[in-house]
Design a protein around this motif. Structure first.
Motif, mmCIF file in Angstrom:
data_model
loop_
_atom_site.group_PDB
_atom_site.id
_atom_site.type_symbol
_atom_site.label_atom_id
_atom_site.label_comp_id
_atom_site.label_asym_id
_atom_site.label_seq_id
_atom_site.Cartn_x
_atom_site.Cartn_y
_atom_site.Cartn_z
ATOM 1 N N ARG A 44 37.577 38.362 37.937
ATOM 2 C CA ARG A 44 37.805 36.913 38.037
ATOM 3 C C ARG A 44 38.835 36.640 39.125
ATOM 4 O O ARG A 44 39.439 37.550 39.657
ATOM 5 C CB ARG A 44 38.292 36.362 36.695
ATOM 6 N N CYS A 139 47.789 30.250 35.455
ATOM 7 C CA CYS A 139 46.687 31.215 35.539
ATOM 8 C C CYS A 139 47.189 32.539 36.125
ATOM 9 O O CYS A 139 48.372 32.866 36.014
ATOM 10 C CB CYS A 139 45.533 30.629 36.350
ATOM 11 N N ASN A 140 46.301 33.293 36.711
ATOM 12 C CA ASN A 140 46.697 34.543 37.365
ATOM 13 C C ASN A 140 46.177 34.533 38.789
ATOM 14 O O ASN A 140 44.970 34.397 39.020
ATOM 15 C CB ASN A 140 46.149 35.763 36.631
ATOM 16 N N THR A 151 47.455 35.667 45.866
ATOM 17 C CA THR A 151 47.708 34.487 46.700
ATOM 18 C C THR A 151 49.057 33.871 46.299
ATOM 19 O O THR A 151 50.078 34.253 46.849
ATOM 20 C CB THR A 151 46.547 33.486 46.545
#
Ligand code: MRU
Length: 316
Positions: A44, A139-140, A151
């Protein structure tokens, strides 16, 4: 550690559904297996999906019509992150030139991601002012969402390496807990100070003061700068604007989609009720409860202080 790579004729990737309890590498040998891994978020994060898409073209087999069908299924495995379709297209464009050309294109996507994440880390850290920065993120967006470095979390990693990171406040990121499970795992491995917060605590903690910047990743950036990212990003952007905290999107150029004029046209994945009414198999809500589960939201461009890419800093 590489999150995803091409090893002896197959894709190897870290199964992110098992982290942080177990770090297991999956070997993926067919497009069907890859589509399944993408759909259940074993792999993901937009950049990692781009690499998966490109490498996945090497797994397509059979008659030309069957190859085309597998490539279409791979492209559509998740709709919001533009990098997936982009990565597939990079490798599939080389199919007429043969397997070696496809392999070279797919490995280029992987290698370009490594270079892009390094460049974003440097550019983002240069952009931020201050010596002891407290960063909020959702999130990750670390190495698990890309190949080796990430990022937004790549910027955090660079700040930490430069001795400029005071702390990360990581949102847990309901319903699949990418923040609680994956970001905390990565920050601990980096030795970076961090605390986990409930998603709903984000705007309040911004208002209270002491956060220097919100850094997020992106799944698709429309031509006007509207940015789709993990659900909860928009609430943070509103909170950041009210508190006067810079809200910065960190994403490679490949996440910018010039074919999508504005955020209204971004296809937002709804992942169904199960992820909301249950948590890791345990039911939370009464039997029969209906749910809405948008996996992403869209932050309008006017709430974004800057978009940091591997090539430039874009301002509204
Ligand atoms: O549903 P996910 O876990 O794939 O969502 C990921 C995100 O929203 C990330 O912020 C985005 O893909 C950028 S990853 C560097």
């Amino acid at each position: 550690m590489r999150t995803i790579d091409w090893v002896d004729g197959a894709i190897e990737l870290v199964d992110q559904t098992l982290l942080p309890d177990k770090c297991v590498t999956l070997r993926i040998e067919t497009v069907g297996e890859l589509v399944d891994a993408i759909r259940r978020l074993a792999v993901r994060g937009a950049p990692a999906l781009g690499v998966a898409g490109a490498l996945g073209v090497l797994l397509a087999d059979g008659e030309p019509a069957q190859v085309a069908e597998q490539i279409a299924a791979l492209r559509a495995a998740r709709p919001t992150a533009v990098n997936l379709a982009w990565g597939v297209d990079q490798a599939a464009a080389q199919l007429p030139r043969g397997r070696e050309a496809v392999l070279a294109a797919a490995l280029r996507v992987r290698d370009d991601d490594l270079a892009a994440c390094r460049a974003m880390g440097e550019r983002g850290a240069d952009l931020l002012e201050g010596d002891r920065l407290r960063i909020m993120t959702v999130c990750n967006t670390g190495g698990l969402a890309a190949v080796e470095r990430g990022t937004a979390l790549g910027v955090v990693q660079t700040l930490h390496e430069r001795g400029r990171l005071a702390e990360v406040l990581a949102l847990e990121t309901r319903p699949l807990l990418q923040g609680a499970r994956l970001t905390t795992w990565e920050l601990a491995r980096m030795g970076a100070p961090h605390r986990l917060i409930a998603d709903s605590a984000g705007p309040y903690l911004l208002a209270k003061g002491g956060v220097d910047a919100v850094l997020i990743g992106a799944d698709r950036i429309a031509a006007n700068g509207d940015t789709a990212n993990k659900i909860g990003s928009y609430a943070l952007a509103l909170g950041a604007e009210r508190a006067g905290v810079p809200f910065i999107v960190v994403a490679p150029e490949t996440t910018i989609d010039p074919g999508t004029p504005s955020g209204d046209q971004i296809d937002i994945e709804d992942r169904g009720a199960d992820e909301i009414v249950t948590i890791r198999g345990v039911r939370l809500a009464p039997e029969g409860t209906q749910a809405l589960n948008p996996a992403f939201d869209v932050t309008p461009h006017d709430l974004i202080t800057a978009i940091v890419t591997d090539k430039r800093v874009i301002r509204p």
